[in-house]
Design a protein around this motif. Structure first.
Motif, PDB file in Angstrom:
ATOM      1  N   LYS A 154       4.369   2.997   3.539  1.00 10.69           N
ATOM      2  CA  LYS A 154       5.641   2.274   3.424  1.00 10.69           C
ATOM      3  C   LYS A 154       5.393   0.814   3.054  1.00 10.69           C
ATOM      4  O   LYS A 154       6.106   0.246   2.232  1.00 10.69           O
ATOM      5  N   ALA A 155       4.379   0.204   3.658  1.00 11.46           N
ATOM      6  CA  ALA A 155       4.058  -1.193   3.374  1.00 11.46           C
ATOM      7  C   ALA A 155       3.487  -1.363   1.967  1.00 11.46           C
ATOM      8  O   ALA A 155       3.755  -2.366   1.301  1.00 11.46           O
ATOM      9  N   GLU A 156       2.730  -0.367   1.505  1.00 10.88           N
ATOM     10  CA  GLU A 156       2.083  -0.454   0.190  1.00 10.88           C
ATOM     11  C   GLU A 156       3.026  -0.099  -0.952  1.00 10.88           C
ATOM     12  O   GLU A 156       2.979  -0.723  -2.010  1.00 10.88           O
ATOM     13  N   ASN A 157       3.838   0.939  -0.762  1.00  9.30           N
ATOM     14  CA  ASN A 157       4.670   1.441  -1.852  1.00  9.30           C
ATOM     15  C   ASN A 157       5.952   2.036  -1.269  1.00  9.30           C
ATOM     16  O   ASN A 157       6.036   3.225  -1.006  1.00  9.30           O
ATOM     17  N   GLN A 158       6.954   1.186  -1.082  1.00 18.19           N
ATOM     18  CA  GLN A 158       8.178   1.612  -0.415  1.00 18.19           C
ATOM     19  C   GLN A 158       8.916   2.717  -1.164  1.00 18.19           C
ATOM     20  O   GLN A 158       9.454   3.637  -0.549  1.00 18.19           O
ATOM     21  N   MET A 159       8.952   2.653  -2.472  1.00 18.51           N
ATOM     22  CA  MET A 159       9.679   3.671  -3.238  1.00 18.51           C
ATOM     23  C   MET A 159       9.026   5.046  -3.093  1.00 18.51           C
ATOM     24  O   MET A 159       9.715   6.053  -2.945  1.00 18.51           O
TER      25      MET A 159
END
Length: 57
Positions: A27-32
């Motif tokens: 989630k922190a690295e790539n929310q989409m």
């Protein structure tokens, strides 16, 4: 009864998600990507539950 069902649903979605690497780190690295995978997990879980309760082959 409904609140108990919602709690179970939330717990199972969390367990399935963590098992498949859909974590807070993602989630922190790539929310989409995280949102996409979480939505996929929920849909799959709901479909499985519907299939079981309606005896869909």
């Amino acid at each position: 009864m409904q609140k108990a069902g919602e709690a179970i649903f939330s717990r199972l979605v969390k367990q399935f998600s963590e098992k498949e690497g859909v974590t807070e780190a993602l989630k922190a690295e790539n929310q989409m990507l995280w949102v996409q995978r979480m939505n996929n997990r929920r849909r799959l879980f709901l479909f499985r539950q519907y299939s079981i309760s309606h005896k869909v082959p």
